[in-house]
Design a protein around this motif. Structure first.
Motif, short mmCIF file in Angstrom:
data_model
loop_
_atom_site.label_atom_id
_atom_site.label_comp_id
_atom_site.label_asym_id
_atom_site.label_seq_id
_atom_site.Cartn_x
_atom_site.Cartn_y
_atom_site.Cartn_z
N GLY B 211 -71.19 -35.79 91.34
CA GLY B 211 -70.42 -35.29 90.22
C GLY B 211 -69.37 -36.29 89.77
N LEU B 212 -68.59 -35.84 88.79
CA LEU B 212 -67.50 -36.67 88.26
C LEU B 212 -66.20 -35.89 88.36
CD1 LEU B 212 -69.19 -37.91 84.97
CD2 LEU B 212 -68.77 -39.29 86.97
N ARG B 213 -65.14 -36.59 88.60
CA ARG B 213 -63.82 -35.95 88.54
C ARG B 213 -62.78 -36.98 88.10
NH1 ARG B 213 -60.54 -37.53 92.55
NH2 ARG B 213 -61.46 -38.10 94.58
N GLU B 214 -61.64 -36.46 87.70
CA GLU B 214 -60.61 -37.37 87.18
C GLU B 214 -60.10 -38.29 88.30
OE1 GLU B 214 -56.58 -37.13 84.48
OE2 GLU B 214 -57.76 -35.30 84.87
N LEU B 215 -59.85 -39.53 87.95
CA LEU B 215 -59.37 -40.52 88.94
C LEU B 215 -57.92 -40.21 89.31
CD1 LEU B 215 -60.28 -43.31 90.26
CD2 LEU B 215 -58.79 -44.34 88.56
N ALA B 216 -57.73 -40.07 90.57
CA ALA B 216 -56.35 -39.80 91.04
C ALA B 216 -55.60 -41.11 91.30
CB ALA B 216 -56.41 -38.97 92.32
N GLU B 217 -54.34 -40.95 91.45
CA GLU B 217 -53.49 -42.13 91.66
C GLU B 217 -53.83 -42.80 92.99
OE1 GLU B 217 -49.38 -41.18 91.82
OE2 GLU B 217 -48.85 -43.21 92.47
N GLY B 218 -53.96 -44.05 92.96
CA GLY B 218 -54.22 -44.82 94.19
C GLY B 218 -55.68 -44.89 94.57
N ARG B 222 -63.00 -49.09 91.32
CA ARG B 222 -64.42 -49.45 91.22
C ARG B 222 -65.32 -48.22 91.11
NH1 ARG B 222 -64.66 -53.24 96.35
NH2 ARG B 222 -63.46 -51.45 97.08
N ARG B 223 -64.74 -47.06 91.43
CA ARG B 223 -65.51 -45.81 91.34
C ARG B 223 -65.53 -45.25 89.91
NH1 ARG B 223 -68.63 -44.58 95.80
NH2 ARG B 223 -67.55 -45.31 97.66
N ILE B 224 -64.84 -45.85 89.01
CA ILE B 224 -64.73 -45.30 87.64
C ILE B 224 -66.09 -45.36 86.93
CG2 ILE B 224 -63.69 -45.66 85.37
CD1 ILE B 224 -61.19 -46.68 86.84
N HIS B 225 -66.41 -44.29 86.32
CA HIS B 225 -67.64 -44.25 85.49
C HIS B 225 -67.20 -44.59 84.07
CE1 HIS B 225 -71.27 -42.99 83.51
NE2 HIS B 225 -71.86 -42.66 84.69
N TRP B 226 -67.40 -45.80 83.67
CA TRP B 226 -66.78 -46.31 82.45
C TRP B 226 -67.35 -45.63 81.19
CZ3 TRP B 226 -62.42 -48.53 83.02
CH2 TRP B 226 -62.13 -49.23 84.19
N LEU B 227 -68.62 -45.34 81.22
CA LEU B 227 -69.26 -44.73 80.03
C LEU B 227 -68.68 -43.35 79.75
CD1 LEU B 227 -71.48 -45.78 78.18
CD2 LEU B 227 -73.11 -44.39 79.45
N LYS B 228 -68.64 -42.53 80.83
CA LYS B 228 -68.13 -41.16 80.66
C LYS B 228 -66.63 -41.21 80.36
CE LYS B 228 -71.83 -38.71 81.43
NZ LYS B 228 -72.37 -37.84 80.36
N SER B 229 -65.95 -42.12 81.01
CA SER B 229 -64.51 -42.22 80.77
C SER B 229 -64.24 -42.55 79.32
CB SER B 229 -63.90 -43.31 81.66
OG SER B 229 -64.06 -42.99 83.00
N ALA B 230 -65.06 -43.45 78.77
CA ALA B 230 -64.86 -43.83 77.37
C ALA B 230 -65.14 -42.67 76.44
CB ALA B 230 -65.77 -45.01 77.03
N THR B 232 -64.88 -39.43 77.18
CA THR B 232 -63.91 -38.33 77.32
C THR B 232 -62.49 -38.79 77.05
OG1 THR B 232 -63.73 -38.79 79.67
CG2 THR B 232 -65.30 -37.07 79.01
N GLY B 233 -62.25 -40.06 77.12
CA GLY B 233 -60.89 -40.57 76.86
C GLY B 233 -60.00 -40.51 78.06
N LYS B 234 -60.49 -40.24 79.24
CA LYS B 234 -59.70 -40.31 80.48
C LYS B 234 -60.57 -40.89 81.59
CE LYS B 234 -60.59 -35.40 81.25
NZ LYS B 234 -59.97 -34.08 81.43
N LEU B 235 -59.88 -41.39 82.58
CA LEU B 235 -60.60 -42.10 83.64
C LEU B 235 -61.28 -41.09 84.55
CD1 LEU B 235 -58.00 -44.88 84.55
CD2 LEU B 235 -60.17 -45.16 83.35
N LEU B 236 -62.58 -41.21 84.64
CA LEU B 236 -63.36 -40.32 85.52
C LEU B 236 -63.99 -41.16 86.61
CD1 LEU B 236 -65.17 -38.15 82.85
CD2 LEU B 236 -63.19 -37.53 84.19
N ARG B 237 -64.03 -40.58 87.78
CA ARG B 237 -64.65 -41.33 88.86
C ARG B 237 -65.91 -40.63 89.34
NH1 ARG B 237 -62.43 -41.25 94.75
NH2 ARG B 237 -64.69 -41.41 95.02
#
Lengths: 686, 323
Positions: B211-218, B222-230, B232-237
């Motif tokens: 699955g995907l979830r929002e990237l937490a602090e720290g 490298r786990r960021i899913h750049w396509l989905k993040s782009a 949705t407009g927020k960093l998803l991992r």
């Protein structure tokens, strides 16, 4: 062990050796302590730390040593201070042989300090001062190396050279500070203990015995050791005094040896008057040194009064009484290592004694001859004198004959049955005792009263006084001349009267004596009075300095000028050092300066903080006509400065010339344009 | 108000403190006693050689003072610091030392006015060379340790006196809890073989995407899913399955203080270390902070830092404000 550690330990051990030597020069330490310490020092310097494993057990040895010293002290065989000093030395020896660590190093240095303090209490020699300075320097270097070594991480070398430079400066300042302290610190007492004396190295050499035995080799004439120092008033001023210093006289000769008639004349006197004197007496302040080894007072011929005698021992000085014996001998009643006294002597010319006033035993003895005197002596004397009856003339005639016909030698081996006949008729060679004896007896055979005198001949100038050496020991003849008393006549050839030792050795000892004299006057005998003199000299010149004899030292303004010159030289040296040591500009940087100078006619300046490449980029942006000419110079500068490709020989000049040509062309073009612009008719607004 | 007062006190203390302090070493004490004895001897006997010796001894004291002063003058220090400082055990600490001109000898460095024990030294410091001094320091307790200056001491040249100078240099050292053995078990894992045992849907694995979830602090970028993040407009991992890891969330209970808090911190630090070492994920719950579960040495450091600040929240706020 690293090289630095080894050096530190060697310095530490040698410093300890110097400290021990500062005590040992006093000559008062027991021989066995010298031996023990010497063995320990040699072992330590060889790196053999024999007590490293059993430090506590071997410390018991010190208890044994302490017990031996205590027994010596209680039995009166050893002075308490000497015993304490010896014990400090042995503690140091034990520490030298223990395992070297920080604590041991500290103990060695501190025991060294105690030894140096002990040395100050035992000795006042110049050598002590040298050992003190050596100990200070070596010990300081060793301690500093120890401090640095403790801070250096294990395995890294100790920066010995880097340590030495600031430390040398520091020690120099410390020595200077010590001198300043010594001069300026107010003396709160008057040094009542007086000077101490040390026996010095080697046994005493001369002394006086009750008899003079004729024969044997005259080894003493080779001995250059100094036995007497004297200051004369009025000062004769010459470098060589060549005077007779009499100790005693002898009047009975039995064929082998000289003795005296009579015994003690005066038992215990603070001041001895041997014969009356006038107003023209020569005053002498005499110091008999440990090398002298006798208790007979010496004075310039002919002594009148002797007194104010002080015997110097290892613990200090004390006044001593004098005793008068037959033969005009004056002796100190108390024994000391050295003595000082004052004497007054008659000026040369005669003793002023009259025959009738002499003790009767002496009167008889002045013509006494040995029973077995060879008759040839009398015959020879008569033949030489050839009827001369005047005592002084006869004595001089005989002396001249002896000097002419007989040789001087110190190499006389074996005992002779009749040494006088052997000297006069067989060997025809001898030393001063033979010459003096021969003259005395030859005179007596002719009815002229005479006696043998012994003492010293010479006097060598050292600083403000004169010194006598053991080799100056001499014998001569006193001839009784009516109206004049005893007059000195010396039959020994003049060249062989003073010391016959090695000239080089004598010079060296003379130099040492001069230094020792300075040391004694400036350090050992420094007193509150000297401090007052120093203060007075600082405030104003000494009274009467204009009228008295000019000092041999340069005047104060010369010292001031020398100091100023020294400071100027130092400042110049610092400046040169700084100039030589300053970071030199990079060759490429000098190239930039040249480029900048070339661009000046074109009115191209670098802005504040603008580099050459910035300037080049700016000109390129602005399309400046000089940009193409500047570009290769800038590129080459960057390569030379940061790219590791230095400018080749002549390359800078080539680039600069090219740039200069471009700049000149540009300036000319600009000027033409300016002239053309000025020549163009301008539209006038109307 | 409290902060101002503290600052004023520190300033007053600094003003009152002499610029140099001098301590006599053991050998120095004996040296002074001998000097005193020689002085007495000189005054008592009037022996000029003793006066000379006394002058030499006193001059050496003066020269020693001058040389040591020249030695510790013009020194500049900066803290290079340490990788990790645990309470009660030595840790490597470094200072970078240099001086503009002249040489210095036999310098020892330590932290002034701090409970840090130990120091480092340098035997020879030439001019214009930065030398790194290493030391093994020991901090007695956990927590932030404010450092106000570096103490420079030298016994140069003769080791008779130790001259000390404090170079003011502010700094903060965070001391982690003491490293001990974890006696208690960590309790049940949040997810893993116990309860959730055998569930392969565990985060941060290297298996299939779960699955995907929002990237937490720290968290690892490298786990960021750049396509989905782009889109949705927020960093998803991306979360991936993992087979063997379990997740623990360790807790430091509220209301603990003093020794109890120290013991708990040490216990938690030891547990975290053990679990992370075994490859599990560990999170931390404290009174005012919650650390998301994570794995690896970075997570251990985060936990240790959080534990180090426990009980010193006020200082932490000040620190953050200052930052």
């Amino acid at each position: 062990m690293t090289k630095g550690s080894r050096l530190r330990l060697v310095l530490r051990d040698v410093a300890s050796g110097c400290a021990f030597a500062s005590m040992a020069v006093s000559g008062q330490l027991p021989l066995w302590t010298l031996g023990l310490y010497g063995v320990a020092l040699v072992a330590a310097l060889a790196g053999k730390r024999l007590f490293a494993r059993r430090a506590k057990l071997t410390a018991l040895l010190l208890l044994g040593v302490a017990a031996v010293l205590a027994v010596n002290v209680t039995s009166g065989a050893l002075n308490l201070v000497v015993a304490a000093c010896a014990f400090a030395g042995l503690i140091s020896a034990h520490r030298l042989l223990s395992a070297p660590d920080a604590a041991t190093d500290g103990q060695v240095h501190l025991s060294g300090l105690l030894m140096v303090a002990g040395g100050a209490a035992l000795s006042g020699e110049l050598v002590y001062g040298l050992f003190l300075v050596a100990f200070s320097v070596l010990s300081s270097v060793s301690m500093a190396l120890g401090v640095v070594e403790a801070a250096v991480p294990e395995g890294e070398p100790v920066p010995v050279r880097a340590v030495l430079r600031p430390l040398a400066t520091g020690v120099t300042f410390a020595v200077a500070g010590a001198m300043a302290f010594f001069i300026l610190f107010p003396r709160l007492n008057w040094n009542m203990t007086g000077p101490r004396a040390a026996p010095g190295l080697g046994p005493a050499t001369t002394g006086f015995s009750n008899t003079v035995r004729l024969g044997g080799a005259g080894t003493i004439k080779d001995n250059p050791r100094i036995v007497l120092r004297a200051t004369l008033s009025p000062d004769p001023g010459g470098d060589a005094l060549n005077a007779y210093w009499v100790g005693r006289t002898y009047d009975i000769f039995d064929g082998l040896e000289w003795t005296n008639a009579g015994g003690v004349r005066r038992e215990r006197e603070p001041l001895l008057t041997l014969r009356p004197g006038g107003d023209n007496l020569i005053h002498q302040r005499v110091e008999l040194l440990p090398a002298y080894g006798g208790r007979t007072l010496i004075a310039l011929e002919t002594p009148s009064r002797l007194g104010n005698a002080v015997a110097n021992g290892s613990t200090g000085s004390r006044r001593t009484f004098l005793q008068e014996l037959a033969g005009g001998e004056a002796r100190f009643l108390e024994a000391g290592l050295s003595y000082s006294y004052e004497a007054y002597s008659l000026p040369p010319g005669g003793s002023g004694d009259t025959f009738r006033r002499l003790p009767s035993v002496e009167q008889d003895a002045l013509l006494a001859l040995p029973e077995a005197l060879d008759p040839r002596v009398s015959q020879t004397a008569a033949r030489v004198l050839n009827g001369e009856r005047e005592p002084l003339a006869a004595a001089q005639k005989l002396a001249a004959w002896l000097q002419r016909e007989h040789a001087y030698t110190l190499e006389l081996s074996g005992e002779r049955e009749d040494p006088l006949a052997d000297f006069l008729f067989e060997r025809k060679a001898g030393h001063c005792e033979h010459f003096a004896t021969a003259l005395t007896l030859m005179l007596r055979t002719q009815g002229i009263r005479a006696r043998l005198a012994t003492g010293f001949f010479g006097g060598e100038r050292v600083n403000d006084g004169y010194v006598l050496r053991a080799g100056d020991a001499h014998a001569w003849t006193h001839v009784l001349v009516p109206e004049r008393g005893f007059v000195t006549v010396d039959a020994t050839p003049p060249a062989h009267r003073p010391s016959q030792g090695s000239r080089l050795l004598q010079r060296l000892l003379g130099l040492y004596e001069a230094l020792e004299s300075r040391w004694r006057n400036s350090v050992v005998d420094y007193s509150f009075r000297d401090q007052v003199d120093v203060a007075r000299a600082l405030v104003r010149p000494p009274k009467g300095s204009e009228s008295t004899e000019r000092s041999r030292l340069p005047p104060p303004r010369a010292w001031g000028a020398a100091l100023l010159a020294g400071m100027v030289v130092y400042a110049a040296w610092r400046l040169v050092t700084r100039l030589v040591g300053r970071p030199r500009p990079h060759e490429a940087t000098r190239f930039v300066d040249l480029v900048e100078a070339v661009l000046l006619p074109a009115r191209l300046f670098r802005a504040e903080g603008e580099t050459l490449e910035d300037l080049d980029a700016r000109l390129a942006r602005e399309g400046h006509p000089l940009a193409p000419a500047l570009a290769p110079a800038t590129r080459r500068y960057l390569e030379a400065r940061f790219g590791g490709r230095p400018l080749r020989q002549g390359e800078a000049e080539q680039l600069i010339r090219a740039l200069q040509r471009a700049v000149t062309a540009h300036v000319r073009l600009e000027a033409q344009r300016a002239r053309a612009a000025a020549a163009e008719p301008r539209a006038r607004a109307s | 108000m409290n902060l101002r007062l503290k600052q004023r006190r520190a300033r007053l203390r600094a003003w009152l403190r002499p610029p140099r302090t001098l301590k006599v070493t053991r050998i120095g004490r004996t040296y002074l006693v001998v000097t005193f004895g020689v002085g007495l001897g000189a005054l008592n006997t009037g022996n000029n050689l003793l006066y000379l010796l006394l002058g030499l001894l006193l001059s050496m004291v003066v020269v020693s003072g001058v040389l040591s002063e020249r030695c510790i003058r013009d020194i500049s220090v900066r803290r290079v610091g340490t990788d990790a400082a645990f309470a009660g055990e030595p840790f490597a600490f470094r200072w970078a030392v240099s001086r503009k001109q002249g040489h210095a000898f036999a310098l020892t460095f330590s932290e002034a006015d701090s409970p840090l024990l130990g120091g480092g030294g340098v035997g020879y410091l030439p001019a214009n060379v930065e030398h790194v001094v290493r030391a093994n320091l020991t901090a007695p307790r956990r927590g932030p340790l404010r450092m106000t200056g570096v103490r420079v001491t030298t016994t140069w040249p003769l080791g008779l006196f130790a001259k000390t100078r404090v170079l003011p240099l502010e700094g903060l050292l965070l001391v982690y809890p003491k490293r001990t053995y974890a006696c208690q078990e960590p309790g049940d894992a949040e997810r893993g073989p116990v309860g959730d045992s055998g569930n392969p849907r565990r985060n941060d694995g290297s298996g299939d995407v779960t699955g995907l979830r929002e990237l937490a602090e720290g968290e690892d970028a490298r786990r960021i899913h750049w396509l989905k993040s782009a889109s949705t407009g927020k960093l998803l991992r991306v979360e991936r399955e993992r087979e063997e890891r379990r997740t623990w969330v360790l807790t430091v209970e509220a209301g603990l203080a003093g020794d109890a808090l120290e013991r708990r911190c040490e216990e938690v630090a030891a547990l975290a270390h053990r679990l992370l070492d075994e490859g599990h994920e560990v999170g931390l719950n404290t009174t005012d902070r919650r650390l998301r579960s994570g794995a690896g040495s970075a997570q251990e450091k985060r936990i240790l830092r959080a534990l180090a600040w426990l009980g010193f929240e006020g200082a932490r706020e000040e620190e953050e404000e200052a930052a």
